[in-house]
Design an enzyme around this catalytic site. Sequence first.
Site, mmCIF file in Angstrom:
data_model
loop_
_atom_site.group_PDB
_atom_site.id
_atom_site.type_symbol
_atom_site.label_atom_id
_atom_site.label_comp_id
_atom_site.label_asym_id
_atom_site.label_seq_id
_atom_site.Cartn_x
_atom_site.Cartn_y
_atom_site.Cartn_z
ATOM 1 N N GLY A 154 0.671 -1.184 -0.153
ATOM 2 C CA GLY A 154 -0.067 -0.015 0.103
ATOM 3 C C GLY A 154 0.655 1.270 0.046
ATOM 4 N N CYS A 155 0.323 2.399 -0.573
ATOM 5 C CA CYS A 155 0.978 3.535 -0.463
ATOM 6 C C CYS A 155 1.398 4.018 0.956
ATOM 7 C CB CYS A 155 0.029 4.710 -1.231
ATOM 8 S SG CYS A 155 -1.691 4.950 -0.339
#
Lengths: 347, 347, 347, 347
Positions: A154-155
């Site tokens: 994920g970011c």
Amino acid sequence: MERIKTAIVGASGYTGMELLRLLLVHPQVELVAATSRQEAGKPIHAVFPRFRHAPAAELAFIEPDPDAIAATGAKVAFLALPHGVAAEIARALLERGLKVIDLSADFRLRDAAVYAEFYGHEHPAPDLLSQAVYGLPEVRAEEIAKSDLIASPGCYPTSIILPLVPLLAEKLIDPATIVANSYSGVSGAGRKADISLLFVECNESVRAYGLPKHRHLSEIEQELTLAAGEQVTITFLPHLMPVTAGIHTTTTAKLAPGIDPEAVGRSLEAAYARSAFVRVLGRGGYPDTKNVTRTNFIDIGWQYDARTGRVILLSAEDNLGKGAGGQAVQSFNHMFGLEETAGLQNF
Amino acid sequence: MERIKTAIVGASGYTGMELLRLLLVHPQVELVAATSRQEAGKPIHAVFPRFRHAPAAELAFIEPDPDAIAATGAKVAFLALPHGVAAEIARALLERGLKVIDLSADFRLRDAAVYAEFYGHEHPAPDLLSQAVYGLPEVRAEEIAKSDLIASPGCYPTSIILPLVPLLAEKLIDPATIVANSYSGVSGAGRKADISLLFVECNESVRAYGLPKHRHLSEIEQELTLAAGEQVTITFLPHLMPVTAGIHTTTTAKLAPGIDPEAVGRSLEAAYARSAFVRVLGRGGYPDTKNVTRTNFIDIGWQYDARTGRVILLSAEDNLGKGAGGQAVQSFNHMFGLEETAGLQNF
Amino acid sequence: MERIKTAIVGASGYTGMELLRLLLVHPQVELVAATSRQEAGKPIHAVFPRFRHAPAAELAFIEPDPDAIAATGAKVAFLALPHGVAAEIARALLERGLKVIDLSADFRLRDAAVYAEFYGHEHPAPDLLSQAVYGLPEVRAEEIAKSDLIASPGCYPTSIILPLVPLLAEKLIDPATIVANSYSGVSGAGRKADISLLFVECNESVRAYGLPKHRHLSEIEQELTLAAGEQVTITFLPHLMPVTAGIHTTTTAKLAPGIDPEAVGRSLEAAYARSAFVRVLGRGGYPDTKNVTRTNFIDIGWQYDARTGRVILLSAEDNLGKGAGGQAVQSFNHMFGLEETAGLQNF
Amino acid sequence: MERIKTAIVGASGYTGMELLRLLLVHPQVELVAATSRQEAGKPIHAVFPRFRHAPAAELAFIEPDPDAIAATGAKVAFLALPHGVAAEIARALLERGLKVIDLSADFRLRDAAVYAEFYGHEHPAPDLLSQAVYGLPEVRAEEIAKSDLIASPGCYPTSIILPLVPLLAEKLIDPATIVANSYSGVSGAGRKADISLLFVECNESVRAYGLPKHRHLSEIEQELTLAAGEQVTITFLPHLMPVTAGIHTTTTAKLAPGIDPEAVGRSLEAAYARSAFVRVLGRGGYPDTKNVTRTNFIDIGWQYDARTGRVILLSAEDNLGKGAGGQAVQSFNHMFGLEETAGLQNF
């Protein structure tokens, strides 16, 4: 060298758009399929006019049907789908002999129970978890190279994990004191018709959300725990800020007793000395999201607050780049034995 | 009721602009002087076209000469000057019988040695420190009402101190664990010709700065220490974000042993139940800078992270409003026995 | 193939930054020199942290000395200097055998008297004007390929000239009725410490400037006159808008008597059918700056207002891209016999 | 003086929000009803947290039922509803004795056939058209004062009509040559969940839309025709730009033969010398949207392009202020015999 036939499944959101941006001009890629239930039948450039005149932008979106995707001859598929949905199509594509790089959360956690706790439903494919590799190339490039199923991180997690991993591995900081403050651009919230994401609602606005137990905590703590060799539980504070792209994370933790603060810098330098995409700015260096947007770089700076004994870690990345599409392409490069930087050397 | 003759000294920066915006239409104020070395001779509306058609905007800027200011009949002067410069003119105006509301840092610290440590030069008027009141009306309205010299708080400090003071006073949190993450709009950096403040340098950009020992720490810790009754030292992390105005602060601290998390909410509610300008949003409430810009409000929300035992405090204010000009006008209202909200009830 | 040794003179402004961004990764370029009086001695990445990790970003800025530049073996120099300054160094570099691509206004006008009228001083090198080619590759690619001195067009002119040239050449519109309304991002105003360019002054702000006789009118009218075969004088209305990059131009003109409005579309399509960088969106197509930023594309749409008989031309480009650095690289590609799109195929 | 009981019908969009912002603190208003089908039952501050602590923000939204509205004792209702919907409720409220200030397009046109042409359906209440007054107080304050039904003008029309009316009335310009270029902030598009209005789609983006026959043309041309005493047909070019609020319009027209250009300035000055809300900046003055946002001002500058004989008119207003809510309140003040500036003197 023959180009690698590649599919993007779920290509009409912002992550899909970034994957298109990168893969349409990747020198070793032939884009053979892009799927979107909503836009099926339309050429890519009709949905994203920015890509007009790119050779493959004439390609029309198709429905996300595994047989149709396999029939294009694709060797690999990037999945930019919601969690829960990705697992099913990942299995179908793996069965048809494709490699899969999944950008959803479905294969990021090793433990299906943790998935159920954080995502609120049973894991849709627990039997596949053991074969998935969490795709942080700076941490496990070799495993990625050998895997057929990558769970691209994920970011937020990328921006938090990379600065902390070397420090935890060397026991330079106290894991019980970690607080991560992240600010994300609005593209991180996705391309969906939601009043709260309108320009007027986001412009000239900053706000926290998702407290105190954002889903990304599950993968963050999994990776930090692996690095530390002991259970790590942190406080994670996500916010929305008025930029299109970019994440800035400021993480604090107490320096471990008896440690020289300069060891922090040495650890970061050593860990990332040969990393193409991690730029260590050193003590007093201030990462700025504007220097990393539309790239696969993550910039890391640090400082030591002698008054309180806290280490301050600063990181900046593009949430769609190193935080999503760029990192997935980086894993792809490893999986296919390409230069790690292929298709990613833009500034 | 006769209007109070009022001067603004240093009125051509952003804080001066906000003071003008408020005082030009304050129902009990007659603006009689606005000074600016740079703009002397020009009418206010020529420098700030936004104020055209305001009755007093025809007034011309004058040089910051104490005698000239006193000659206008001004009873009170707001000083929006750089630190170090403000003290001298404050003394001159006090000697001429004016009340002074100083928005610089010059009178915020009780201890001249702390000033020297954080500001890098000797205090310019140490003898005046004892008569100055740190102008947080929510904390010491009565002292403000009786004082002739108000040190109006800094923008970051206001956003950090107000949420923490009641919790520290009631010993609900562990003072040694406080970390405050603040994001400020660009107007907080002032109206000066500096490449780093250009639109192109700030737009689509987020970055930290001033680590690890920002000057505002001195007044923050002074006030927190007073509230806690013990020395408080914190980590403070200022950042710049691409909005014109607004500060968002996220503060974390460990809940003290044996405390019920709901006590946090009760404490905030009790402390600010009768405050006109503190809006307590409750547990799970998310302050948003867009709801407070151009007002004197500070919005405060909170949450409890049971996994780590940390209290999360969220606050939002306008750095030029409650963080500067608005708060100064609020003190002014107390000093002159006016309604606390006079001239500040805009939305 | 050997890479072409290339210099950038005046590389510390925004146009220089864009040239760096493109040339640092251009596959046929070896960057051997970048000059900046102000930054001489510092590596490129120290001034522009975005370029860190680019191979040539270790190169240090040097003073703009023609002998020093020639000594690097550079075969070509891009000049990103103020008008008036560029001409002198262009001459010196030409004398030393380099090709020159000048992005200033110094060689754009064929007539030194027009230069004097619009720029307010005598032309600094009138004898060189006859050998310079106005570098619009869509209009005169062959001349560019043979020239040693390219005058790369201004940002506004490119967005105005390209849509109009085919229509004027075919006499589809009345030249006396042309009004061009342009909105530019703030980077177009340059990287200079000027209060009016601060974030706070530009954000949430739109304003016109430079009316009624902006300098760019001189080259616009020169090129339109050449296309029309008769003197063309237009009204040009430049504005500043709060984006970092991008120009949007809306141009109106009366359809010539007896002309079928659809001839407008046919003319644009025919003129740019084989252009790599002009994307004709057709009748009813709306160019959007966000689709062209950081590219060398110009998007052109059009409409016909039957109620008034006016043709409406819409165009969007990146002021630093097709409006400056990108277009200069496009000319460079022609001069050195490269693919026109070399180094410019990013999306 | 007793406060005037006032209702807002359709108060949950951006125009409704601006009406709330103004009327919640208008010194002569008592807000007794705010309607919203979607938000019925919720207090105003729950939908718009910005208004928390405003006295009337505890009021709960109700359904838009005419009887319920009348039962609150409201003497006047502001309608911020979609066109087509407003007419019906306007009639019902008029029948119940309320005055109506309608901010939709339903009563702006005198001719139901023009309405049908531009809005695509039959006029819903043609019999009411003759009693409605087009609510431009600068043009027809006396009629407004005597009317029970005000059709408050559109945002674009206000910015175009006010600069042109005096020039057309005095025949200083050629009506056949008028081209109006307008750029609007995104709040003008409304508060609706639409992908094209997301932050990511609007930020760093500028684009035209609605060409060539935007609905607002109908009221613009009606008013210009009345001023000119002859049929006026213009080209109107609306665009969207990335600001929350503000419209900037640049209008060009040929100076009429034999007219001294300075007559333009004299005409504007004379027309608006006593207008509280029109600020004429004079020749060479550049209106800037940042100087008018959140106010009821419209700033007007002008220039003459001697090379082409065109007059250039520049205007800036807040699309939600003078372009919608502010102007409606201005009409309200006239209708109830209040100071024209009551509740509108904020800067």
